[in-house]
Design a protein around this motif. Sequence first.
Motif, short mmCIF file in Angstrom:
data_model
loop_
_atom_site.label_atom_id
_atom_site.label_comp_id
_atom_site.label_asym_id
_atom_site.label_seq_id
_atom_site.Cartn_x
_atom_site.Cartn_y
_atom_site.Cartn_z
N TYR A 43 -1.27 4.37 -5.91
CA TYR A 43 -1.91 3.15 -5.43
C TYR A 43 -3.42 3.26 -5.42
N VAL A 44 -3.95 4.46 -5.40
CA VAL A 44 -5.40 4.61 -5.26
C VAL A 44 -6.03 5.46 -6.36
N THR A 80 0.84 -1.19 0.00
CA THR A 80 0.00 0.00 0.00
C THR A 80 0.88 1.24 0.00
N GLY A 81 2.09 1.08 -0.49
CA GLY A 81 2.99 2.22 -0.55
C GLY A 81 3.80 2.33 0.72
N ASN A 92 3.34 8.72 1.28
CA ASN A 92 1.99 8.31 0.89
C ASN A 92 1.13 9.46 0.37
N ASP A 93 1.51 10.69 0.74
CA ASP A 93 0.79 11.85 0.18
C ASP A 93 1.03 11.97 -1.31
N GLY A 118 1.81 7.65 -2.88
CA GLY A 118 0.61 6.90 -2.53
C GLY A 118 -0.52 7.06 -3.53
N LYS A 119 -0.56 8.20 -4.20
CA LYS A 119 -1.61 8.45 -5.19
C LYS A 119 -1.62 7.38 -6.28
#
Lengths: 281, 446, 325
Positions: free
Chosen positions: B416-417, B205-206, B409-410, B413-414
């Motif tokens: 991943y989602v 998930t990063g 993740n900021d 992470g993008k």
Amino acid sequence: MGWGFAGPFVAVFGLVFLAPIGYALYLSLFQDRLIGGTSFVGLDNYGKALTDPRFWEGLTRVGLFLLVQVPVMLGIALFAALAIDSGRLYGKTFFRVAIFLPYAVPAVVASLIWGFMYGTQFGLVGNINDAFGVTLPNPLSPSLVLASIGNIVTWEFVGYNMLIFYSALKVVPRSLYEAAAIDGAGEWRVVTAIKLPAIRSALVIATIFSIIGSFQLFNEPSILQKLAPNAITSDFTPNVYTYSLSFSGQQHNYAATVAIVMGVLTAIIAYAVQLRGMRKG
Amino acid sequence: MSTHTTRRLLAALAVVSTLALTATACGSDASDAGAGGSGPKDVAAALEKGGKVTVWAWEPTLKKVVEDFEKKYPKVDVELVNAGTGDKQYTALQNAIAAGSGAPDVAQVEYYALGQFAIGKSVEDLSSYGAQKYGTTFTNGPWNAVTDDQAIHALPMDSGPMAFFYNKKVFDKHGIEVPTTWDGYVEAARALHKADPKIFITNDTGDAGATTSLIWQAGGRPYKADGTDITIDFNDQGVSRYTATWQKLLDEKLLAPTTSWSDAWYKGLADGSIATLSIGAWMPANLTSGVASASGDWRVAPLPQWTKGDKTSAENGGSSLAVPKAAKNKELAYAFTEFATTGAGASSRVAAGAFPATRADLESKAFLDTDFPYFGGQKANRIFAQSARDVGADWSYLPYQVYANSIFNDTVGKAYVSPTKLSEGLKAWQEASVTYGNEQGFTVNK
Amino acid sequence: MTTSLPTAAPGSTEPVGRTAAASSRAASGTTTSKRRERRLPHTPLHPRPSLPLTLVAGLVLVYTLLPLAWLVINATKDQNGLLDSFGLWFADDTHFWDNIGRTLTYDDGVFVRWLLNTLLYVAAGAGGATVLAVLGGYALATYDFPGRKAVFAVVLGAVAVPGTALAVPTFLMFSNMGLTNTPWAVIIPSLISPFGLYLMWVFAAEAVPTELLEAARIDGSGELRTFFTIALPLLMPGTVTVLLFSMVATWNNYFLPLIMIKDPDWYPLTLGLNAWNAQAQTAGGQAVFDLIITGSLLTIVPIVAVFLLLQRYWQSGLAAGSVKE
């Protein structure tokens, strides 16, 4: 004499609230860098905060949260309080304890519990998907995560607000109900004409503190961040943002500035609600 | 023999052995000793005098080390405090340093985070205590991580050369070959997921640590630091090798959306739905205790390679022990650090399952011949030891990697989602890291 | 004391403001009338329980209890059971008592130490917070003193500033005072419950009629005596509510101890459970989710017990305060 009674509170309050705020105000005028040390920057940090898109994004998010979650939560809490107070529930003691219980769950555990509830792999959502052959949307995806947080906050604080309303209802003089009964008022009429007006101060206070709570939204997003690291960014809410500025980024000065700006905005809105709430009626 | 006499004997022994240590130190590096005004002799004197040492660490094997140390130096009282894991502890440490009181004498610091304390000059340069004699004691990766041209900022406590852990039962059941290259890995990911949609080749998930480690293995060197001059470049060939492969896994949804270390993660490792892990050599202890029910299912192999036939590895995790400048009893602190990271302390920690950073332990026969019943009797340490030798050289982290990782993740992470590409995410990460660095007074990409 | 109550006919049928409510309350409260009412069957004051309403309210109950069911069910599983079995049902074998035993003895019984610490923090912190809030709220509601209005504004304004950003300034202050790593660092900040202050203010304004206090003063009662003998019993439902809230808040206090306390010997339960949770995330650490879940359940039990114990004061407080049961 009034100060005699209020004095102890005010003294400790000064130590644990006002002194750190004063210190934060002082800090907000400086900049401390890993290389180069501390320098006085006047109001530069404030200028930066007011134009910081990461701050405004978070603020918009909690604003949206506030408009939806607070009415839902207070509505459920009020309904539960009135239902228990009406004396028309079977097992009202059980209701009272059971609805209050989630408030007693520590944060670490809440994260385990909701990690299970929201899990699309091993969790309840995953189990429902498997059992019924459906594909429920992932509650922790970026588009739904705010609603999922709202659900947790509601779950935690329904019982808390219910108790506030319930104990306020407890001090409504029973003679009023007698009089209403003599006048032939129905139950609904008793609620709208007597109970609600009588607990209005409690309603206003609960609303104000829920607003402050929403603006300071921190625990639930930071709990869920472990499970949804990409949906909950380090600037998800202004308070998460100040935390990560201060603790990961060592930017204590700027974090203090953001906190103060946030405090001023929150206080303005809280005062407005207070004035309006107390004036009405 | 009464305990009293025993203790006195032990104390005498301790003095003798310390003197011996001092003698060797002086012999090999006499010129440097005492450079900081505090030489090895002070350490010996401090040990004899005794006192209290506070150690902030979350590493579980240190408990035994503390006992052994106190037994060896009865006048020294070591208090081992778990002040939080990773960044929680660093925050506490920064706060204590800022407050000017309450800092420990010794602190566990992961390699990726050490730069922050080194650049802030908040940890002691251990060469003034004679630490330079350990130049060849530790393996290259960890030693490079704790030293720079000027100073020795900490002593390596353990290391995390990467290996490929895979659930053999799952691979066997579906008749899929265990990959040896990353292209093969992608193939295996597709095959596994096709055979059973519940199975994923791995979870992701990063994770900044895992991503930088795989980039490291792929030959990418995005960070270059020379004092306060820093270059950040996520455009080199190693990085694009990594993104090309990982983008495929993301696009085809072949990665389990489970965050590492969550209870769901342990579940996935137990039931085979997370089929492999590319992770540091410290992982066996966690598998054995956290996923006991899958004992016998898992095996260890070298990391898949970016080029067929290659033998390249990277480090993932690992930490050191540092002595904060704010420590009260620095000589004793150094003595404990030395004890825990070299010699008897290091060996006892290895025996308890920690992965060594010391060459002697890494090459010892007992270590290499250890059977892992969890891995079906495999002598897994041989693979780990080889990996330690194959770690790519010249990697460095940012001096503010803790912050950079906190915004991973900021940005990345993008990918991943959302439809954002991994390479775009890395670019955004680079930009945010550059901005922060310049704000903090570094000279980044200028 | 009740004899000095002014007796009058019940107030108007539809009181709207606070004044009307207060005066009518003052008018009705004698213990005799209460006792008489209790015998009345199924009047609007003692309605028959309603099944439909119970069912609708039951939905709220499902909502609050379902997640907790997960906690109870999983407290019966060991680490393997947690990994292998369905979350909302029991594993093949139950380890409930075994889990409790292991939770209490793990790591030399450190859980018990944390429990005792928490009890200390709750007794001193929540107890103190309630006392300060009751005194302060009573003062704000019944006395007119210079600066009274400012207290409200200042407290509300200060509460609006996010605490997470104040943590570091507070830490630095406390560190200079030598309070960090001592129980005081947890207890002193717990003494302030701004919400408790407001709640008590609102309650005192509603529940303590000025007429009563004036009557007492005319009778020659001192301010303190008036407070303890007249106001405090009337304030009981509010006091119990504030006490309950402060207890839960102190019991679950996490953020501040996290920053202030580094010595596990002074951890409250929440930090302890968190440390156990962090173990699963540590290289070489032992995953003890089973103990965390059992420990959490054990953490909630005292809160439930306190709740059940305190709730009767909602009733008895009211007996003194002239209202219904």
